[in-house]
Design an enzyme around this catalytic site. Structure first.
Site, mmCIF file in Angstrom:
data_model
loop_
_atom_site.group_PDB
_atom_site.id
_atom_site.type_symbol
_atom_site.label_atom_id
_atom_site.label_comp_id
_atom_site.label_asym_id
_atom_site.label_seq_id
_atom_site.Cartn_x
_atom_site.Cartn_y
_atom_site.Cartn_z
ATOM 1 N N ARG A 50 0.852 -1.197 0.000
ATOM 2 C CA ARG A 50 0.000 0.000 0.000
ATOM 3 C C ARG A 50 0.880 1.236 0.000
ATOM 4 O O ARG A 50 1.178 1.797 1.059
ATOM 5 C CB ARG A 50 -0.877 0.023 1.255
ATOM 6 N N ASP A 52 2.078 4.971 -0.100
ATOM 7 C CA ASP A 52 1.473 6.209 0.399
ATOM 8 C C ASP A 52 1.286 7.239 -0.712
ATOM 9 O O ASP A 52 1.815 7.088 -1.804
ATOM 10 C CB ASP A 52 2.385 6.834 1.475
ATOM 11 N N TYR A 110 12.437 -1.593 -2.412
ATOM 12 C CA TYR A 110 12.199 -0.166 -2.607
ATOM 13 C C TYR A 110 13.515 0.536 -2.917
ATOM 14 O O TYR A 110 14.575 0.121 -2.433
ATOM 15 C CB TYR A 110 11.643 0.474 -1.322
ATOM 16 N N ARG A 195 10.746 5.797 4.421
ATOM 17 C CA ARG A 195 10.944 7.249 4.460
ATOM 18 C C ARG A 195 11.512 7.700 5.809
ATOM 19 O O ARG A 195 12.320 8.630 5.871
ATOM 20 C CB ARG A 195 9.639 7.972 4.144
#
Lengths: 242, 242
Positions: A50, A52, A110, A195
């Site tokens: 999911r 952001d 990522y 992040r």
């Protein structure tokens, strides 16, 4: 029922994120709408991660069940014909009935893109940090998270999860010219985790936090404050492995 | 009067181009407005190259004369503070009074970015050509333009120029993964010239035009039809040399 797997790329700039929300444009909703146009059927679309608001994906994986007999190339081309330009379908294939985009995933990869210059071009796909950064210190910090750890310190408040344990397979920074790229692969990631890791490692790279303190933050399991979350536009979900 | 040189990066997506036009947002106007805010003075801003609507620049050079005593770092930081995010100033310095961003330039270097995949991310900075392209044939065509030639065949109608002769110093394609990059350096470029060259070379790469025919088009000096101009978003003015 057929079970169909999609690999999707999207530019997260104009989305509230992957997941359907009360308001705003979501990737899940746009792809579901596209599938309704192509298949004449309302499917339930399951995504691997999911992402952001503002986060991009080059290799998001999704699956859905359908009674349609349309062959995969026709679904792929049909979807690319009706979807907006900020979502592209890279592949479409029939998979086993027990395949689940989220639960079957072994690893999510990522990348976070950070520019050492002020940028105009590509500013929606990287974070501009026009300061001296010590990449060796950042790699010291990055290395400490490899293995199984509880990432309570690197998780946004309000995440509804059973536990905070994640297994990180790789975590490291690479420099190419004025671009720093952080690559991290793990079995799962908590909300805003990458992040928050990047934001804190940038504090380390700027000399605001010793690399050893980074390890303490991780060990504190949420009882110690981390740095700021790096902005979403530098983050890309590159690949999901099964 | 001081003469000041700027190196600018801009994302051409939302501009009608470099040059001030009757309507629409131009880079020249935005930078001139920024300088008015910083210097309290209306300057005449000279650019090295008039990039078209949608074309980007990473190394556009401009100069202006001013009576201001503000030091270059203050002008640079001041401008970056007031300019919109799609224009960034990379450097600012005092130069000789005879420096002219356009007439003093020896070489302009452009790159054209072409993706062999359908893209969502970065679609504003490359041209997506999801077909088989023969890069060897494209390089054969690219090589034929090196040297001094008349580029009447690769010039948009309505260009007001004295002559069509340009000296091309280098011209070639490089492949990296699924991205093809064309780099061309020359003393001057005509209107839409790089985009017409790229569009025609893609016809060669797809097998629609023999590489030899490319040379004939060049030799025909405008009496023979070229391929379509490649879209502007793949083109970046990378550097201007003096």
């Amino acid at each position: 029922m057929r079970n169909i797997k999609l690999v999707l790329e999207y530019d997260g700039t104009d989305f509230v994120g992957w997941q359907i929300q009360a308001s705003g444009r979501s990737v899940q909703q746009d792809v579901t709408n596209g599938l309704r146009q192509i298949l004449g059927e309302d499917v339930s679309l399951i995504g691997a991660g999911r992402t952001d608001s503002g986060v991009h994906a080059r290799g998001q994986v999704a699956n859905f069940h359908t009674v349609s007999l349309l062959d995969p190339p026709s679904i792929l081309n049909g979807l690319n014909g009706v979807l907006p330009q900020d979502i592209r379908v890279h592949s479409c294939e029939d998979v086993n009935e027990d395949f689940h985009a989220r639960y079957s995933a072994r690893e999510r990869v990522y990348r976070y893109y950070l520019s050492l210059e002020r940028m105009a071009i590509g500013r929606f796909y990287s974070w501009s940090v026009p300061y001296d950064l010590d990449i060796d210190l950042m790699n010291d910090a990055a290395g400490t998270i490899v293995g199984e750890h509880s990432f309570e310190s690197f998780c946004k408040n309000g995440s509804e999860v059973d536990h905070y344990r994640c297994i990180i397979y790789r975590s490291g920074w690479v420099r190419s010219g004025t671009m720093l790229t952080y690559e991290v692969g793990g079995n799962r990631f908590l909300r805003a985790m990458v992040r928050l890791l990047v934001g804190t490692m940038v504090d380390v790279g700027r000399g605001f936090m010793p690399a050893a303190a980074f390890q303490e933050v991780l060990a504190a399991k949420g009882r110690q404050r981390v740095g700021m979350a790096a902005p979403p536009q530098g983050l890309i979900l590159e690949e999901v492995k099964y």
